[in-house]
Scaffold this motif. Structure first.
Motif, short mmCIF file in Angstrom:
data_model
loop_
_atom_site.label_atom_id
_atom_site.label_comp_id
_atom_site.label_asym_id
_atom_site.label_seq_id
_atom_site.Cartn_x
_atom_site.Cartn_y
_atom_site.Cartn_z
N SER A 5 36.39 35.92 33.48
CA SER A 5 37.66 35.28 33.78
C SER A 5 38.17 35.60 35.17
O SER A 5 38.99 34.88 35.72
CB SER A 5 38.71 35.68 32.74
OG SER A 5 38.86 37.09 32.70
N PHE A 9 35.62 29.45 37.80
CA PHE A 9 36.54 28.36 38.08
C PHE A 9 36.98 27.72 36.76
O PHE A 9 36.31 26.87 36.21
CB PHE A 9 35.82 27.35 38.96
CG PHE A 9 36.68 26.27 39.56
CD1 PHE A 9 36.10 25.31 40.37
CD2 PHE A 9 38.04 26.20 39.33
CE1 PHE A 9 36.87 24.30 40.93
CE2 PHE A 9 38.81 25.20 39.88
CZ PHE A 9 38.23 24.25 40.69
N TRP A 10 38.12 28.14 36.26
CA TRP A 10 38.55 27.72 34.93
C TRP A 10 38.83 26.23 34.84
O TRP A 10 38.75 25.64 33.76
CB TRP A 10 39.79 28.51 34.51
CG TRP A 10 39.41 29.81 33.91
CD1 TRP A 10 39.00 30.93 34.58
CD2 TRP A 10 39.35 30.14 32.53
NE1 TRP A 10 38.70 31.94 33.70
CE2 TRP A 10 38.92 31.48 32.44
CE3 TRP A 10 39.64 29.44 31.37
CZ2 TRP A 10 38.76 32.12 31.22
CZ3 TRP A 10 39.49 30.08 30.15
CH2 TRP A 10 39.04 31.40 30.08
N SER A 11 39.18 25.56 35.94
CA SER A 11 39.47 24.12 35.86
C SER A 11 38.23 23.32 35.51
O SER A 11 38.32 22.18 35.08
CB SER A 11 40.06 23.61 37.18
OG SER A 11 39.12 23.68 38.22
N ASP A 94 34.97 31.44 27.60
CA ASP A 94 35.02 30.80 28.91
C ASP A 94 33.70 30.09 29.18
O ASP A 94 33.00 29.70 28.25
CB ASP A 94 35.40 31.81 30.00
CG ASP A 94 34.58 33.09 29.92
OD1 ASP A 94 33.55 33.07 29.25
OD2 ASP A 94 34.97 34.09 30.54
N ARG A 205 31.41 31.23 45.30
CA ARG A 205 32.55 30.39 45.69
C ARG A 205 32.58 29.09 44.91
O ARG A 205 33.65 28.59 44.56
CB ARG A 205 32.50 30.11 47.19
CG ARG A 205 32.97 31.29 48.04
CD ARG A 205 33.13 30.91 49.50
NE ARG A 205 31.85 30.63 50.13
CZ ARG A 205 31.06 31.56 50.65
NH1 ARG A 205 31.41 32.83 50.63
NH2 ARG A 205 29.91 31.23 51.22
N SER A 208 34.16 29.87 41.62
CA SER A 208 35.43 30.57 41.66
C SER A 208 36.59 29.61 41.89
O SER A 208 36.42 28.52 42.43
CB SER A 208 35.42 31.62 42.78
OG SER A 208 34.41 32.57 42.57
N ALA A 209 37.75 30.04 41.48
CA ALA A 209 38.96 29.25 41.70
C ALA A 209 39.21 29.11 43.19
O ALA A 209 38.90 30.02 43.97
CB ALA A 209 40.14 29.92 41.01
N PRO A 210 39.76 27.97 43.63
CA PRO A 210 40.06 27.79 45.05
C PRO A 210 40.92 28.93 45.59
O PRO A 210 41.88 29.37 44.95
CB PRO A 210 40.82 26.46 45.08
CG PRO A 210 40.36 25.74 43.86
CD PRO A 210 40.14 26.80 42.82
N THR A 212 39.95 31.97 45.98
CA THR A 212 39.48 33.28 45.54
C THR A 212 38.47 33.82 46.54
O THR A 212 37.47 33.16 46.84
CB THR A 212 38.83 33.19 44.15
OG1 THR A 212 39.77 32.66 43.22
CG2 THR A 212 38.36 34.56 43.68
#
Length: 287
Positions: A5, A9-11, A94, A205, A208-210, A212
């Protein structure tokens, strides 16, 4: 169990939960899996190569499809694949990393990699001339046999009781099928070798979330812990349960360009004749 988590990138999950770690065989898939495990765990010692199922699974494993030792026909396996892929989404809360050597195609009207549960894909591509050498050593077949196999549109790994069949198709078709996939990151094996921090960092990257940041020390440690010398050392010490049928070392040289010394001119020409147009798209020169 939310083991990634802080990384992923959770989206992506609005689109699906499976992240395919896809490649033609002997193109760096296990290497990338080892890197991801080491990055996620972030421990002080390397993650075992025999524990790569901790955070990733092999899609073709017979354990998902039926009883050990059972051999399914391609039609039977394809009929089960959508339900299997849906079940894989529930392995973790996740994202779920799924190794596959399947081409991103359909067979018997069923996708080999179900798009409805897919979050994205990391596709690793390698010069097919080096692939041919490594795949021949892995399978115990001759290089000429592997070169012919890599040019077949229907090339597949048969189901054998431990796994269901995988449709590879030709090397060119395999590569083009994944390049056409949405939400995918393409990485070249050769770039991972030449500039590991840049290109392994690109994988993190992508996942990963933007905004991060990639932790430099964590990245370097994961790269070091998944280096070929480390992986080969683990294999020599404890063996590697996913090793090939030939009994040869799974982690061999791990280098790029070895084909120049090991392939005959006729063998190199045969690979270029079959795949040269696609090889050029990936920046692989003729000579």
């Amino acid at each position: 169990m939310c083991f990634v988590s802080d990384v992923l990138f959770w989206s992506f999950m609005a689109m699906g939960k499976l992240v395919w770690l896809a490649s033609y065989p002997k193109s760096g898939n296990t290497w990338v899996r080892a890197f991801l495990h080491n990055y996620i765990v972030n421990a002080e010692t390397p993650h075992s190569i025999n524990s790569l199922v901790d955070f990733s699974v092999s899609e073709c494993a017979m354990a998902f499809f039926g009883a050990p030792g059972e051999v399914l026909t391609p039609q039977e396996a394809q009929a089960k694949r959508p339900a299997i892929h849906d079940a894989l989404t529930r392995l973790h809360e996740d994202l779920v990393f799924v190794k596959t050597h399947n081409a991103n195609l359909s067979l018997h009207g069923v996708p080999l990699c179900s798009p409805g549960v897919t979050a994205g894909a990391v596709y690793i591509v390698r010069d097919p001339r080096d692939v041919a050498l490594s795949y021949a050593a892995f399978t115990g077949k001759t290089v000429d046999e592997i070169i012919a196999f890599m040019a077949e549109a229907g090339a597949a790994n048969a189901g054998d009781g431990t796994q269901v069949f995988e449709l590879l198709s030709s090397w060119s078709s395999h590569a083009l099928s994944w390049v056409a996939a949405p939400r995918r990151l393409l990485v070249r094996y050769e770039d991972l070798l030449a500039e590991p921090e840049r290109y392994f960092g690109r994988i993190i990257r992508f996942l990963s979330a933007p905004g991060t940041a990639v932790a430099p020390d964590r990245l370097r440690r994961a790269i070091d812990f998944s280096s070929f010398s480390t992986l080969a050392g683990q294999e020599a010490k404890e063996g590697y349960r996913a090793g090939g049928p030939s009994g040869e070392k799974f982690f061999r040289a791990g280098k790029a360009g070895g084909w120049r010394e090991e392939l005959s001119p006729a063998q190199a020409a045969a690979i270029w004749a079959a795949h040269g147009g696609v090889m050029e798209k990936f920046g692989y020169p003729r000579d």
